[in-house]
Enzyme design. Structure first.
Site, mmCIF file in Angstrom:
data_model
loop_
_atom_site.group_PDB
_atom_site.id
_atom_site.type_symbol
_atom_site.label_atom_id
_atom_site.label_comp_id
_atom_site.label_asym_id
_atom_site.label_seq_id
_atom_site.Cartn_x
_atom_site.Cartn_y
_atom_site.Cartn_z
ATOM 1 N N ARG A 296 -3.060 -10.179 4.879
ATOM 2 C CA ARG A 296 -3.477 -10.385 3.330
ATOM 3 C C ARG A 296 -2.917 -9.920 2.491
ATOM 4 O O ARG A 296 -2.368 -8.205 2.773
ATOM 5 C CB ARG A 296 -5.018 -9.044 3.451
ATOM 6 C CG ARG A 296 -5.474 -9.691 2.247
ATOM 7 C CD ARG A 296 -6.825 -8.727 1.804
ATOM 8 N NE ARG A 296 -7.422 -8.657 0.347
ATOM 9 C CZ ARG A 296 -6.925 -7.764 -0.267
ATOM 10 N NH1 ARG A 296 -5.480 -7.100 -0.140
ATOM 11 N NH2 ARG A 296 -7.328 -8.048 -1.895
ATOM 12 N N LYS B 99 0.932 -1.140 0.121
ATOM 13 C CA LYS B 99 -0.106 -0.690 -0.238
ATOM 14 C C LYS B 99 0.359 1.076 0.525
ATOM 15 O O LYS B 99 1.536 1.380 0.307
ATOM 16 C CB LYS B 99 -1.203 -0.071 0.684
ATOM 17 C CG LYS B 99 -2.291 -1.187 0.952
ATOM 18 C CD LYS B 99 -3.260 -1.059 2.086
ATOM 19 C CE LYS B 99 -4.215 -1.831 1.658
ATOM 20 N NZ LYS B 99 -5.232 -2.805 1.898
HETATM 21 N N1 HH2 Z 1 -6.941 -4.006 0.852
HETATM 22 C C1 HH2 Z 1 -8.097 -4.098 -0.432
HETATM 23 C C2 HH2 Z 1 -8.653 -5.215 -0.846
HETATM 24 N N2 HH2 Z 1 -9.507 -5.497 0.047
HETATM 25 N N3 HH2 Z 1 -9.902 -6.354 2.155
HETATM 26 C C3 HH2 Z 1 -9.412 -6.538 3.492
HETATM 27 N N4 HH2 Z 1 -10.394 -7.332 4.526
HETATM 28 N N5 HH2 Z 1 -8.744 -5.158 4.031
HETATM 29 C C4 HH2 Z 1 -7.601 -4.648 3.511
HETATM 30 O O1 HH2 Z 1 -6.852 -4.075 3.749
HETATM 31 C C5 HH2 Z 1 -7.741 -4.811 1.977
HETATM 32 C C6 HH2 Z 1 -8.983 -5.692 1.544
HETATM 33 C C7 HH2 Z 1 -7.298 -3.340 -1.200
HETATM 34 O O2 HH2 Z 1 -6.222 -3.423 -1.772
HETATM 35 P P1 HH2 Z 1 -5.554 -4.616 -3.031
HETATM 36 O O3 HH2 Z 1 -6.675 -5.856 -3.442
HETATM 37 O O4 HH2 Z 1 -4.339 -4.557 -3.015
HETATM 38 O O5 HH2 Z 1 -5.894 -3.072 -4.074
HETATM 39 P P2 HH2 Z 1 -7.571 -3.286 -4.970
HETATM 40 O O6 HH2 Z 1 -8.533 -1.813 -4.065
HETATM 41 O O7 HH2 Z 1 -7.034 -1.746 -5.668
HETATM 42 O O8 HH2 Z 1 -7.284 -4.105 -6.206
#
Ligand code: HH2
Length: 277
Positions: free
Chosen positions: A255, A220
């Site tokens: 995660r 992040k």
């Molecule tokens: N962060 C993201 C998405 N889902 N779920 C949980 N439980 N906790 C988190 O911190 C979290 C999440 C955002 O990250 P990412 O999936 O890598 O990116 P994007 O939302 O751009 O797909």
């Protein structure tokens, strides 16, 4: 120790576990576009499980700050075939969605955990979790949602406010018949770097609520800000450091995009803490 009761199995969390991320999106901030193709996404999920991910988290809508919402039909088109492919391999799959319709269809196709970044605010989402007896992740995100949440990153005491939110949502979830809940402070969701660091530093205050705690720091932006790693894929070392700090404060589920490296780091972390070679 926690046990998550899933339709096909019991997931025992006596030691921290890893959730691997499969984003079936063109625009996720760190891996957008990489796994748009169904076969590629399934292969990636299988690989993450082989590397030691206990759960594979499938998402079809980016929730990065400023992300544009995706129509439900498109979200379904992205995630359902991938979920089917992973469930066919007997993997434990969670559905990363804010939409109860998507959650329900995902559960029907074999997903067993709801990962709701909007924190079970939606009554329909709680009803789905209750009807399927599915564990649900309550993630803290300001009500404004991804499009404008960074404009609302103002707290007197971010940890106290997240704990208050969790207490409220735990009550609401219980009243709706949702019995299995995982708590996640929502790193990066309407939070500045200072807020994210404070949440990791005081994660034990969320752990004290007595539920499994998940944390998502992987690649992040705040990690880039602190380490100087501008590109998301170059933020592994910073992510590892942040997640190890979270584990020290009692996190149960991390995660991550980089499963292999985290599984190895976890082994080392456990060896040190268990006082055995
Ligand atoms: N962060 C993201 C998405 N889902 N779920 C949980 N439980 N906790 C988190 O911190 C979290 C999440 C955002 O990250 P990412 O999936 O890598 O990116 P994007 O939302 O751009 O797909």
């Amino acid at each position: 120790m926690f046990k998550l009761q899933l339709p096909a199995t019991t997931l025992t969390i006596d030691n921290p576990i890893v959730m691997g991320i499969v984003n079936v999106t063109p625009d996720s901030f760190s891996d957008g576009g990489q796994f748009r193709d169904v076969a590629q996404a399934i292969d990636h999920g299988i690989e993450l499980a082989a590397q030691g991910a206990a759960i594979v988290d499938v998402g079809g809508e980016s929730t990065r700050p400023g992300a544009v919402p995706v129509p439900i039909e498109e979200e379904l088109r992205r995630v359902i075939p991938v979920i089917e492919g992973l469930v066919a391999q007997h993997l434990v799959v969670s559905i990363d969605t804010r939409h109860s319709v998507v959650a329900e269809i995902a559960l029907k196709h074999g997903a067993s955990i709801i990962n709701d970044v909007s924190g079970l605010r939606d009554r329909a989402m709680r009803a789905v979790a209750a009807r399927y007896s599915a564990p649900a992740v309550i993630v803290h995100m300001p009500q404004s949602g991804p499009a404008t949440m960074q404009n609302h990153a103002r707290y007197d005491d971010v940890v106290a406010e997240v704990v208050q939110f969790m207490k409220r949502q735990l009550t609401v979830a219980r009243e709706s018949g949702v019995e299995q809940v995982i708590l996640d402070p929502g790193i990066g969701f309407g939070k500045t770097t200072t807020h994210n660091l404070e949440l990791i530093r005081r994660l034990d205050e969320i752990v004290a609520l007595g539920h499994p705690v998940m944390i998502g720091t992987s690649r992040k932006r705040f990690i880039g800000e602190i380490t100087g790693a501008a590109q998301p894929y170059s933020r592994l070392s910073g992510t590892l450091a942040a997640n190890l700090a979270a584990l020290d404060r009692g996190a149960h589920i991390i995660r991550v995009h980089d499963v292999n490296e985290h599984v190895r780091a976890l082994r080392m972390w456990r060896a040190v803490n268990d006082r055995r070679p």
